[in-house]
Design a protein around this motif. Structure first.
Motif, PDB file in Angstrom:
ATOM      1  N   ILE A 156      93.718  22.494  -9.561  1.00 37.24           N
ATOM      2  CA  ILE A 156      93.070  23.790  -9.300  1.00 37.24           C
ATOM      3  C   ILE A 156      92.735  23.945  -7.818  1.00 37.24           C
ATOM      4  N   LEU A 157      92.657  22.841  -7.098  1.00 35.02           N
ATOM      5  CA  LEU A 157      92.361  22.896  -5.667  1.00 35.02           C
ATOM      6  C   LEU A 157      93.543  23.424  -4.858  1.00 35.02           C
ATOM      7  N   LEU A 158      94.722  23.444  -5.438  1.00 33.99           N
ATOM      8  CA  LEU A 158      95.901  23.947  -4.726  1.00 33.99           C
ATOM      9  C   LEU A 158      95.936  25.474  -4.656  1.00 33.99           C
ATOM     10  N   ALA A 159      95.371  26.156  -5.628  1.00 40.27           N
ATOM     11  CA  ALA A 159      95.441  27.626  -5.673  1.00 40.27           C
ATOM     12  C   ALA A 159      94.835  28.280  -4.428  1.00 40.27           C
ATOM     13  N   PRO A 160      93.611  27.906  -4.000  1.00 36.58           N
ATOM     14  CA  PRO A 160      93.090  28.542  -2.789  1.00 36.58           C
ATOM     15  C   PRO A 160      93.908  28.218  -1.544  1.00 36.58           C
ATOM     16  N   VAL A 161      94.468  27.017  -1.490  1.00 32.17           N
ATOM     17  CA  VAL A 161      95.283  26.643  -0.334  1.00 32.17           C
ATOM     18  C   VAL A 161      96.566  27.473  -0.303  1.00 32.17           C
ATOM     19  N   ILE A 162      97.196  27.638  -1.460  1.00 31.65           N
ATOM     20  CA  ILE A 162      98.416  28.454  -1.523  1.00 31.65           C
ATOM     21  C   ILE A 162      98.108  29.910  -1.187  1.00 31.65           C
ATOM     22  N   GLU A 163      96.978  30.425  -1.670  1.00 33.13           N
ATOM     23  CA  GLU A 163      96.587  31.802  -1.344  1.00 33.13           C
ATOM     24  C   GLU A 163      96.360  31.957   0.152  1.00 33.13           C
ATOM     25  N   SER A 164      95.756  30.965   0.761  1.00 31.23           N
ATOM     26  CA  SER A 164      95.536  31.015   2.200  1.00 31.23           C
ATOM     27  C   SER A 164      96.858  30.938   2.963  1.00 31.23           C
ATOM     28  N   LEU A 165      97.808  30.144   2.466  1.00 33.91           N
ATOM     29  CA  LEU A 165      99.127  30.072   3.102  1.00 33.91           C
ATOM     30  C   LEU A 165      99.919  31.367   2.924  1.00 33.91           C
ATOM     31  N   LEU A 166      99.633  32.114   1.870  1.00 41.27           N
ATOM     32  CA  LEU A 166     100.302  33.397   1.639  1.00 41.27           C
ATOM     33  C   LEU A 166      99.697  34.533   2.475  1.00 41.27           C
ATOM     34  N   TRP A 167      98.535  34.309   3.092  1.00 38.89           N
ATOM     35  CA  TRP A 167      97.864  35.349   3.869  1.00 38.89           C
ATOM     36  C   TRP A 167      98.768  35.950   4.953  1.00 38.89           C
ATOM     37  N   PRO A 168      99.475  35.150   5.781  1.00 37.72           N
ATOM     38  CA  PRO A 168     100.355  35.775   6.792  1.00 37.72           C
ATOM     39  C   PRO A 168     101.487  36.595   6.182  1.00 37.72           C
ATOM     40  N   VAL A 169     102.040  36.138   5.064  1.00 34.36           N
ATOM     41  CA  VAL A 169     103.123  36.874   4.408  1.00 34.36           C
ATOM     42  C   VAL A 169     102.615  38.226   3.909  1.00 34.36           C
ATOM     43  N   VAL A 170     101.460  38.212   3.248  1.00 33.78           N
ATOM     44  CA  VAL A 170     100.875  39.448   2.737  1.00 33.78           C
ATOM     45  C   VAL A 170     100.493  40.373   3.891  1.00 33.78           C
ATOM     46  N   SER A 171     100.017  39.811   4.997  1.00 32.77           N
ATOM     47  CA  SER A 171      99.655  40.634   6.155  1.00 32.77           C
ATOM     48  C   SER A 171     100.865  41.357   6.724  1.00 32.77           C
ATOM     49  N   VAL A 172     101.972  40.656   6.829  1.00 33.89           N
ATOM     50  CA  VAL A 172     103.191  41.285   7.356  1.00 33.89           C
ATOM     51  C   VAL A 172     103.681  42.379   6.416  1.00 33.89           C
ATOM     52  N   ILE A 173     103.686  42.086   5.126  1.00 31.03           N
ATOM     53  CA  ILE A 173     104.221  43.046   4.146  1.00 31.03           C
ATOM     54  C   ILE A 173     103.338  44.288   4.043  1.00 31.03           C
ATOM     55  N   LEU A 174     102.011  44.087   3.947  1.00 34.12           N
ATOM     56  CA  LEU A 174     101.130  45.239   3.712  1.00 34.12           C
ATOM     57  C   LEU A 174     100.809  46.034   4.975  1.00 34.12           C
TER      58      LEU A 174
END
Length: 172
Positions: A138-156
């Protein structure tokens, strides 16, 4: 607002795009992919993004409504996601002015504690209701969400970065 040197001037966000991106994130989160503890919560990620970039349009009420919808869909304890999303959006709105001064990778590091807090709230409610501990993954989910932040920023932010039609009266 004073901008950082070299920061691009963005066009206003289209409210239809904001709400459609939230609905798409909710639909993707509702796909029957199997709920594993490490799977990132895309709806939480998009809620934080719009809470940071458009706090007057996407607020705590929207986060609560999306949380109730996720609780009903996942047959979870009613209010589990709603409380987590509400706290997450509140924290995102609280730090949005400070967060926007940083680069996108630095923002990803700074939103990591928000995602950790949201998952901790969900886990605490689940454990108080008699659920089982899902494991250390369960500790991986916040880390993966944080790693997805730049991708989501570019897309949105892509629709806001499109160049307006320049003319002699509007050189920007």
């Amino acid at each position: 607002m004073i901008m950082r040197p070299g920061q691009q001037l963005l066009l206003p966000a289209n409210p239809l795009f904001i709400w459609s991106s939230l609905l798409v994130a909710m639909v993707v989160s509702m796909l029957p992919l199997g709920r594993t503890p490490w799977m990132p919560d895309l709806l939480a990620l998009v809620l934080v993004f719009w809470g940071v970039h458009q706090p007057l349009r996407v607020g705590i009420g929207a986060a609560f409504a999306f949380g109730i919808a996720m609780d009903v869909h996942q047959a979870a304890l009613l209010g589990q996601h709603a409380l987590a999303y509400t706290a997450l959006t509140y924290l995102a709105i609280t730090i949005h002015r400070r967060l926007l001064w940083f680069t996108v990778p630095s923002q990803a590091v700074q939103v990591l504690p928000l995602f950790v807090a949201a998952h901790a709230i969900e886990l605490a409610i689940r454990m108080m209701a008699g659920g089982v501990f899902p494991g250390a993954s369960i500790l991986l989910a916040p880390v993966i969400e944080s790693l997805l932040w730049p991708v989501v920023s570019v897309i949105l932010l892509a629709p806001q970065r499109r160049a307006p039609d320049p003319d002699e009266n509007r050189p920007l």
